[in-house]
Write a protein that holds these residues in place. Structure first.
Motif, PDB file in Angstrom:
ATOM      1  N   VAL A 333       0.880  -1.171   0.000  1.00 52.26           N
ATOM      2  CA  VAL A 333       0.000   0.000   0.000  1.00 52.26           C
ATOM      3  C   VAL A 333       0.919   1.222   0.000  1.00 52.26           C
ATOM      4  CG1 VAL A 333      -1.787   1.275   1.251  1.00 52.26           C
ATOM      5  CG2 VAL A 333      -1.764  -1.238   1.307  1.00 52.26           C
ATOM      6  N   VAL A 334       0.700   2.120  -0.983  1.00 54.57           N
ATOM      7  CA  VAL A 334       1.555   3.301  -1.095  1.00 54.57           C
ATOM      8  C   VAL A 334       0.991   4.436  -0.243  1.00 54.57           C
ATOM      9  CG1 VAL A 334       2.369   5.090  -2.696  1.00 54.57           C
ATOM     10  CG2 VAL A 334       2.381   2.683  -3.392  1.00 54.57           C
ATOM     11  N   LEU A 335       1.839   5.045   0.560  1.00 58.19           N
ATOM     12  CA  LEU A 335       1.468   6.264   1.286  1.00 58.19           C
ATOM     13  C   LEU A 335       2.032   7.437   0.491  1.00 58.19           C
ATOM     14  CD1 LEU A 335       2.131   5.312   5.025  1.00 58.19           C
ATOM     15  CD2 LEU A 335       0.173   4.804   3.571  1.00 58.19           C
ATOM     16  N   ALA A 336       1.127   8.318   0.043  1.00 59.76           N
ATOM     17  CA  ALA A 336       1.539   9.432  -0.822  1.00 59.76           C
ATOM     18  C   ALA A 336       1.348  10.760  -0.095  1.00 59.76           C
ATOM     19  CB  ALA A 336       0.715   9.414  -2.105  1.00 59.76           C
ATOM     20  N   SER A 337       2.044  11.773  -0.609  1.00 61.61           N
ATOM     21  CA  SER A 337       1.882  13.131  -0.087  1.00 61.61           C
ATOM     22  C   SER A 337       0.526  13.678  -0.515  1.00 61.61           C
ATOM     23  CB  SER A 337       2.951  14.043  -0.679  1.00 61.61           C
ATOM     24  OG  SER A 337       4.233  13.644  -0.265  1.00 61.61           O
ATOM     25  N   GLY A 338      -0.150  14.431   0.364  1.00 61.20           N
ATOM     26  CA  GLY A 338      -1.429  15.052  -0.003  1.00 61.20           C
ATOM     27  C   GLY A 338      -1.223  15.939  -1.233  1.00 61.20           C
ATOM     28  N   GLY A 339      -2.079  15.785  -2.241  1.00 62.98           N
ATOM     29  CA  GLY A 339      -1.944  16.587  -3.458  1.00 62.98           C
ATOM     30  C   GLY A 339      -1.357  15.814  -4.625  1.00 62.98           C
ATOM     31  N   TYR A 340      -0.532  14.767  -4.332  1.00 59.39           N
ATOM     32  CA  TYR A 340       0.017  13.918  -5.394  1.00 59.39           C
ATOM     33  C   TYR A 340      -1.131  13.295  -6.173  1.00 59.39           C
ATOM     34  CZ  TYR A 340       2.244   9.834  -7.524  1.00 59.39           C
ATOM     35  OH  TYR A 340       2.653   8.887  -8.414  1.00 59.39           O
ATOM     36  N   PRO A 341      -1.124  13.162  -7.503  1.00 62.71           N
ATOM     37  CA  PRO A 341      -0.003  13.382  -8.423  1.00 62.71           C
ATOM     38  C   PRO A 341       0.143  14.842  -8.876  1.00 62.71           C
ATOM     39  CG  PRO A 341      -1.828  12.462  -9.635  1.00 62.71           C
ATOM     40  CD  PRO A 341      -2.277  12.574  -8.209  1.00 62.71           C
ATOM     41  N   GLY A 342      -0.603  15.771  -8.261  1.00 60.57           N
ATOM     42  CA  GLY A 342      -0.381  17.185  -8.544  1.00 60.57           C
ATOM     43  C   GLY A 342       0.679  17.731  -7.585  1.00 60.57           C
ATOM     44  N   LYS A 343       0.524  18.989  -7.238  1.00 67.57           N
ATOM     45  CA  LYS A 343       1.514  19.634  -6.344  1.00 67.57           C
ATOM     46  C   LYS A 343       1.388  19.125  -4.921  1.00 67.57           C
ATOM     47  CE  LYS A 343       2.475  24.063  -8.462  1.00 67.57           C
ATOM     48  NZ  LYS A 343       1.404  24.820  -9.094  1.00 67.57           N
ATOM     49  N   TYR A 344       2.508  19.011  -4.228  1.00 63.21           N
ATOM     50  CA  TYR A 344       2.495  18.555  -2.836  1.00 63.21           C
ATOM     51  C   TYR A 344       3.661  19.184  -2.096  1.00 63.21           C
ATOM     52  CZ  TYR A 344       5.883  15.517  -5.065  1.00 63.21           C
ATOM     53  OH  TYR A 344       6.935  15.071  -5.801  1.00 63.21           O
ATOM     54  N   GLN A 345       3.533  19.149  -0.754  1.00 63.97           N
ATOM     55  CA  GLN A 345       4.574  19.703   0.117  1.00 63.97           C
ATOM     56  C   GLN A 345       5.607  18.620   0.427  1.00 63.97           C
ATOM     57  OE1 GLN A 345       2.382  21.350   3.455  1.00 63.97           O
ATOM     58  NE2 GLN A 345       4.315  22.087   4.326  1.00 63.97           N
ATOM     59  N   THR A 346       6.839  18.997   0.689  1.00 61.70           N
ATOM     60  CA  THR A 346       7.845  18.019   1.141  1.00 61.70           C
ATOM     61  C   THR A 346       8.465  18.501   2.451  1.00 61.70           C
ATOM     62  OG1 THR A 346       9.561  19.099  -0.157  1.00 61.70           O
ATOM     63  CG2 THR A 346       8.454  17.222  -1.182  1.00 61.70           C
ATOM     64  N   GLY A 347       9.316  17.676   3.035  1.00 58.35           N
ATOM     65  CA  GLY A 347      10.018  18.051   4.272  1.00 58.35           C
ATOM     66  C   GLY A 347       9.189  17.826   5.525  1.00 58.35           C
ATOM     67  N   LEU A 348       8.085  17.073   5.418  1.00 58.25           N
ATOM     68  CA  LEU A 348       7.213  16.837   6.579  1.00 58.25           C
ATOM     69  C   LEU A 348       7.710  15.621   7.367  1.00 58.25           C
ATOM     70  CD1 LEU A 348       3.883  17.290   4.610  1.00 58.25           C
ATOM     71  CD2 LEU A 348       4.898  18.933   6.210  1.00 58.25           C
ATOM     72  N   PRO A 349       7.757  15.725   8.707  1.00 58.58           N
ATOM     73  CA  PRO A 349       8.249  14.594   9.503  1.00 58.58           C
ATOM     74  C   PRO A 349       7.315  13.382   9.438  1.00 58.58           C
ATOM     75  CG  PRO A 349       7.641  16.461  10.908  1.00 58.58           C
ATOM     76  CD  PRO A 349       7.458  16.910   9.507  1.00 58.58           C
ATOM     77  N   ILE A 350       7.911  12.209   9.379  1.00 52.50           N
ATOM     78  CA  ILE A 350       7.138  10.953   9.300  1.00 52.50           C
ATOM     79  C   ILE A 350       7.310  10.219  10.626  1.00 52.50           C
ATOM     80  CG2 ILE A 350       6.826   8.796   8.024  1.00 52.50           C
ATOM     81  CD1 ILE A 350       8.549  10.086   5.756  1.00 52.50           C
ATOM     82  N   GLY A 381       6.420  12.498  -4.062  1.00 51.95           N
ATOM     83  CA  GLY A 381       4.984  12.295  -4.187  1.00 51.95           C
ATOM     84  C   GLY A 381       4.562  10.989  -3.544  1.00 51.95           C
ATOM     85  N   ARG A 382       5.178   9.897  -4.016  1.00 50.45           N
ATOM     86  CA  ARG A 382       4.964   8.623  -3.335  1.00 50.45           C
ATOM     87  C   ARG A 382       6.036   8.554  -2.251  1.00 50.45           C
ATOM     88  NH1 ARG A 382       4.362   4.068  -7.882  1.00 50.45           N
ATOM     89  NH2 ARG A 382       6.184   5.099  -8.748  1.00 50.45           N
ATOM     90  N   VAL A 383       5.633   8.374  -1.018  1.00 53.79           N
ATOM     91  CA  VAL A 383       6.573   8.517   0.107  1.00 53.79           C
ATOM     92  C   VAL A 383       7.033   7.150   0.618  1.00 53.79           C
ATOM     93  CG1 VAL A 383       6.853   9.427   2.449  1.00 53.79           C
ATOM     94  CG2 VAL A 383       5.581  10.741   0.741  1.00 53.79           C
ATOM     95  N   LEU A 384       6.077   6.270   0.926  1.00 49.99           N
ATOM     96  CA  LEU A 384       6.424   4.967   1.508  1.00 49.99           C
ATOM     97  C   LEU A 384       5.611   3.863   0.846  1.00 49.99           C
ATOM     98  CD1 LEU A 384       6.259   5.946   5.303  1.00 49.99           C
ATOM     99  CD2 LEU A 384       8.358   5.504   4.014  1.00 49.99           C
ATOM    100  N   ASN A 385       6.183   2.673   0.823  1.00 51.11           N
ATOM    101  CA  ASN A 385       5.460   1.465   0.412  1.00 51.11           C
ATOM    102  C   ASN A 385       5.392   0.542   1.605  1.00 51.11           C
ATOM    103  OD1 ASN A 385       5.207   1.229  -2.754  1.00 51.11           O
ATOM    104  ND2 ASN A 385       7.118   2.279  -2.265  1.00 51.11           N
ATOM    105  N   VAL A 386       4.199   0.370   2.125  1.00 45.64           N
ATOM    106  CA  VAL A 386       4.034  -0.537   3.266  1.00 45.64           C
ATOM    107  C   VAL A 386       3.746  -1.917   2.690  1.00 45.64           C
ATOM    108  CG1 VAL A 386       2.685  -1.023   5.322  1.00 45.64           C
ATOM    109  CG2 VAL A 386       3.180   1.350   4.681  1.00 45.64           C
ATOM    110  N   THR A 387       4.676  -2.858   2.862  1.00 42.61           N
ATOM    111  CA  THR A 387       4.481  -4.187   2.283  1.00 42.61           C
ATOM    112  C   THR A 387       4.203  -5.212   3.379  1.00 42.61           C
ATOM    113  OG1 THR A 387       6.782  -4.972   2.365  1.00 42.61           O
ATOM    114  CG2 THR A 387       6.151  -3.614   0.477  1.00 42.61           C
ATOM    115  N   ALA A 388       3.394  -6.201   3.033  1.00 39.99           N
ATOM    116  CA  ALA A 388       3.119  -7.298   3.973  1.00 39.99           C
ATOM    117  C   ALA A 388       2.932  -8.587   3.190  1.00 39.99           C
ATOM    118  CB  ALA A 388       1.858  -6.999   4.788  1.00 39.99           C
ATOM    119  N   THR A 389       3.249  -9.696   3.852  1.00 35.77           N
ATOM    120  CA  THR A 389       3.001 -11.003   3.255  1.00 35.77           C
ATOM    121  C   THR A 389       1.992 -11.751   4.115  1.00 35.77           C
ATOM    122  OG1 THR A 389       4.900 -11.862   4.456  1.00 35.77           O
ATOM    123  CG2 THR A 389       5.272 -11.249   2.161  1.00 35.77           C
ATOM    124  N   GLY A 390       1.388 -12.788   3.542  1.00 32.07           N
ATOM    125  CA  GLY A 390       0.437 -13.603   4.297  1.00 32.07           C
ATOM    126  C   GLY A 390       0.143 -14.897   3.559  1.00 32.07           C
TER     127      GLY A 390
END
Ligand code: AMP
Ligand code: GLY
Length: 423
Positions: A333-350, A381-390
């Protein structure tokens, strides 16, 4: 062996590849150019851009890199593989000539036609008036595509002639995709469900991965604009053995043979995008690289040593037995910046990545992050990929979403319906 590996790229795909490469007992040092925040935990980030070919070659020579692996299409399209080969440096990826299969849709469609590979009927145009004339006689919806690379955005599905004319104006006159729109492909709309396949090739033979499925639109229920990909599941249960046989014998092998006949031997990862409708399998496009985020899922399922597989591909002696898969399912599951795929802010703490990774079967691959001291910040824009197996798809999805709930940054956006499409 004490191999030194260089990976070109700095997204989630490269983090996943490096995570897998780091598990190879033959590897003792990994560099990433340019890498990202998460990658810096496993590899040394090097401040060289993916298209700075001369600098990449010089770096590989200086550090006596044993094998370089290329992630992004842009690096392939500018000929990074050719430049390395000229200097006798070992590199996994197709040459510029072979990478045209992705970099030029007009080339790709012509090659498919020549080799009887199933794909939508199409015409290529370099003249806008000719293209507009054709629009009067074609059926709708129709699909207008910039021929060159356009970061996955160069495709416009048009419901009627007016929309198609507007698309041509934007691509060919206004040049919204730059010179990528000098040539345009107009093709029939294909019905069905999209599936991704990856095939590793040593230039002759191919080893086909399990099926996977991306979710390209930004919002749930496949609404909103296309993105680089918001989530992937694998394998896809409803794809039949007969579909797989078609993919292998009518699509993957013929395209590799066709490229070889054009003196464009394909060594690397071939990634066809397919449209499946019952027994019918059509090729939507070919990519000349690993998918992102498909790779994040495939690396969770691959059982074998990926470095040995890359080496066999480069040496031209890939053995299908070398590529073994774990049982079960993997998702991202991809966690994206608000506004992606358009304009978005960067430098926000995770926050919350460490807590998420404490859950069983969860790994978080970083796409657009950087590290400032001990703090990860958003950087894309795309910040993190949360991966899981099962064991089952539902188990993998439930685990992934449990992990997603633990991670936060301002404006975070993700799809809540990954893996929920009716088959
Ligand atoms: P491409 O860059 O060619 O993969 O196109 C981007 C997306 O547009 C694909 O993933 C499909 O969802 C859609 N698409 C492209 N070509 C067609 C087609 N002929 N029929 C239906 N959808 C298409
Ligand atoms: N997952 C879409 C791409 O890599 O092109």
């Amino acid at each position: 062996m004490n191999r030194k590996i260089l990976v070109i790229g700095g997204g989630g795909r490269e983090h996943a590849l490096i995570w897998k490469i780091a598990q190879s007992p033959s590897v003792n040092k990994i560099y990433a150019a340019p890498g990202n925040g998460g990658i810096s935990e496993l590899a040394e980030n090097v401040a060289i851009g993916i298209k700075e070919v001369d600098k990449l070659v010089a770096f590989a020579k200086e550090k006596q890199i044993d094998l370089t692996v290329v992630g992004p299409d842009d690096a392939l399209a500018v000929g990074v593989v050719d430049a390395f080969q000229k200097e006798d440096l070992r590199i996994f990826g197709p040459t510029k000539a072979a990478a045209q299969i992705e970099a030029s849709k007009a080339f790709s469609k012509d090659l498919m036609k020549k080799n009887n590979i199933p794909t939508a009927n199409y015409f290529n145009f370099t003249d806008i008036d000719e293209a507009k004339k054709y629009l009067k006689s074609c059926s709708y919806p129709t699909v207008v595509k910039a021929s060159g690379l356009a970061a996955g955005k160069g495709v416009i599905i048009c419901e009627d002639q007016t929309q198609a004319e507007n698309a041509l104006d934007e691509i060919m006159s206004d040049k919204i995709f730059g010179s990528s729109g000098d040539t345009v492909v107009i093709e029939d709309f294909l019905q069905g469900q999209e599936v991704s396949i990856h095939a590793l090739s040593d230039g002759n033979k191919a080893v086909i991965f399990p099926t996977s499925q991306d979710h390209k639109q930004i919002f749930d229920e496949d609404k909103g604009p296309n993105t680089g990909g918001m989530g992937v599941i694998a394998p896809i249960d409803w794809v039949t053995d007969s579909n797989m046989q078609t993919i292998k014998t009518k699509i993957v092998q013929p395209v590799l043979d066709g490229l070889r006949n054009e003196d464009a031997n394909f060594v690397g990862c071939l990634y066809p995008g397919l449209m499946i409708d019952g027994d019918k399998v059509n090729t939507v496009e070919f990519n000349a690289r690993f998918g992102d985020p498909e790779t994040e899922v495939y690396m969770r399922l691959l059982d074998s040593d990926i470095v040995e597989i890359f080496e066999s591909c480069v040496d031209g002696n890939l053995d299908p037995e070398e590529v073994q898969w774990k049982s079960g399912y993997a998702v991202t599951v991809v966690l994206a910046s608000g506004g992606y795929p358009g304009k978005y802010q960067t430098g926000l703490p995770i926050s919350g990545i460490e807590e998420a990774e404490k859950l069983d079967n969860v790994i978080v691959f970083h796409a657009g992050t950087k590290k400032a001291g001990d703090q990860y910040l958003t950087a894309g824009g795309r910040v993190l990929n949360v991966t899981a197996t099962g064991e089952t798809l539902n188990e993998a999805l439930a685990t992934a979403y449990k992990a997603v709930d633990l991670i936060h940054f301002e404006g975070v956006h993700y799809r809540t319906d990954i893996g929920k499409r009716p088959s």
